[in-house]
Motif scaffolding. Sequence first.
Motif, short mmCIF file in Angstrom:
data_model
loop_
_atom_site.label_atom_id
_atom_site.label_comp_id
_atom_site.label_asym_id
_atom_site.label_seq_id
_atom_site.Cartn_x
_atom_site.Cartn_y
_atom_site.Cartn_z
N LEU A 1 0.82 -1.20 0.00
CA LEU A 1 0.00 0.00 0.00
C LEU A 1 0.86 1.26 0.00
N TYR A 2 2.13 1.13 0.29
CA TYR A 2 3.10 2.21 0.09
C TYR A 2 4.31 1.59 -0.60
N PRO A 3 5.09 2.36 -1.33
CA PRO A 3 6.20 1.79 -2.11
C PRO A 3 7.41 1.40 -1.27
N LYS A 4 8.15 0.44 -1.76
CA LYS A 4 9.36 0.00 -1.09
C LYS A 4 10.37 1.14 -0.93
N SER A 5 10.30 2.11 -1.85
CA SER A 5 11.23 3.25 -1.81
C SER A 5 11.05 4.11 -0.57
N THR A 6 9.98 3.88 0.17
CA THR A 6 9.79 4.60 1.44
C THR A 6 10.91 4.27 2.42
N LEU B 1 7.03 6.49 11.62
CA LEU B 1 6.33 6.36 10.34
C LEU B 1 5.74 7.69 9.87
N GLU B 2 5.39 8.55 10.82
CA GLU B 2 4.80 9.84 10.46
C GLU B 2 5.72 10.67 9.58
N ASP B 3 7.01 10.41 9.66
CA ASP B 3 7.98 11.18 8.87
C ASP B 3 8.01 10.76 7.40
N VAL B 4 7.55 9.56 7.11
CA VAL B 4 7.70 9.05 5.74
C VAL B 4 6.40 8.60 5.08
N ILE B 5 5.39 8.28 5.85
CA ILE B 5 4.11 7.85 5.26
C ILE B 5 3.09 8.98 5.39
N LYS B 6 2.60 9.43 4.27
CA LYS B 6 1.64 10.54 4.22
C LYS B 6 0.35 10.08 3.54
N PRO B 7 -0.73 10.81 3.73
CA PRO B 7 -1.98 10.46 3.03
C PRO B 7 -1.75 10.37 1.53
N ASN B 8 -2.36 9.37 0.91
CA ASN B 8 -2.18 9.14 -0.52
C ASN B 8 -3.55 9.24 -1.21
N PRO B 9 -3.90 10.42 -1.71
CA PRO B 9 -5.22 10.61 -2.34
C PRO B 9 -5.44 9.71 -3.55
N ALA B 10 -4.39 9.44 -4.32
CA ALA B 10 -4.54 8.59 -5.50
C ALA B 10 -4.87 7.15 -5.11
N ARG C 1 -6.33 6.29 -2.30
CA ARG C 1 -7.70 6.32 -1.77
C ARG C 1 -8.71 6.32 -2.92
N GLU C 2 -8.43 7.09 -3.97
CA GLU C 2 -9.34 7.14 -5.11
C GLU C 2 -9.49 5.77 -5.76
N LEU C 3 -8.37 5.05 -5.88
CA LEU C 3 -8.42 3.72 -6.47
C LEU C 3 -9.28 2.78 -5.63
N LEU C 4 -9.05 2.79 -4.32
CA LEU C 4 -9.79 1.90 -3.43
C LEU C 4 -11.27 2.27 -3.35
N VAL D 1 -0.17 2.25 9.83
CA VAL D 1 0.18 2.54 8.44
C VAL D 1 -1.04 2.99 7.64
N VAL D 2 -2.14 2.24 7.73
CA VAL D 2 -3.31 2.61 6.91
C VAL D 2 -3.95 3.91 7.38
N THR D 3 -3.81 4.23 8.67
CA THR D 3 -4.31 5.51 9.16
C THR D 3 -3.49 6.65 8.58
N LEU D 4 -2.17 6.49 8.56
CA LEU D 4 -1.31 7.53 8.00
C LEU D 4 -1.55 7.70 6.50
N LEU D 5 -1.87 6.62 5.82
CA LEU D 5 -2.17 6.70 4.38
C LEU D 5 -3.54 7.32 4.11
N GLY D 6 -4.37 7.41 5.15
CA GLY D 6 -5.70 7.99 5.00
C GLY D 6 -6.70 7.06 4.35
N ILE D 7 -6.53 5.74 4.58
CA ILE D 7 -7.42 4.76 3.94
C ILE D 7 -7.99 3.77 4.95
#
Length: 261
Positions: free
Chosen positions: A19-24, A113-122, A124-127, A151-157
């Motif tokens: 749900l978030y990229p490995k590059s995180t 995690l708050e430093d690297v995982i942010k809400p992901n509107p795209a 959320r739109e997909l889901l 993690v999913v809370t930080l992603l906003g999903i």
Amino acid sequence: MMTQNNEKPVFFFDIDNCLYPKSTNIQHMMSDLIGRSSLLPLVNLDLSNICTFSRLIGSDKYFETHLSLSQKDANALHFKYYKEYGLAIEGLVRHHKVDALDYNTKVDDALPLEDVIKPNPALRELLEDIDRSKVRLWLFTNAYINHGKRVVTLLGIDDLFEGITYCDYGSEKFYCKPHADMYDKAMCEAGVALNRNCYFVDDSYINTKAAYERGWNTAHLLDPSDPEPSHPSCKYVIRSLKELRSIFPQFFQTATNGVQD
């Protein structure tokens, strides 16, 4: 009451590196915490597959230090537990009374995690475009519940999933993917009886292979930097979650838009 023949399918989503990229690079953050912790590695730095931690930073060091073993014996014991349980920490808990929850507190829960995982509107739109009248969404992770929910809370999903199946470190006996009992647990908790009604996306080769072999409709998510596997673990190999639209179009309300590369 819905019978097996008409039960609604469930789409299981892995969390870490899915749900978030490995590059995180959360795995690198975790490595630093392990190095500073009184506990040494017990699980996979690549959080998406806690079962194969040894290949990354040498969790055998824990066996050497805390069990007073030679490096050779530590290697042998680690792989013995990995082979028997699919999760090195499971053997440690069963046979050496290691406190898995203490490890979780000092490593997983301490990740910034708050430093690297942010809400992901795209994302959320997909889901949100998945038709809930046709399929239910469920989280399926090898992490402990605290980490998964965080993690999913930080992603906003977090509000888009009906529930979560996680590796329960607090249980006397616990399993992780790719152990068959973990998939059974996920189906039981999600309320789905038939393997053919299970859909699944995960970035782990062995997790997707196990799911596919039991009859789940499975997609193996590769990072753009990952090499193509010589032998695919399942029918579908994708590079982006947006490709779910093309392989499982029956569940989406629209055919375009979604997570961007």
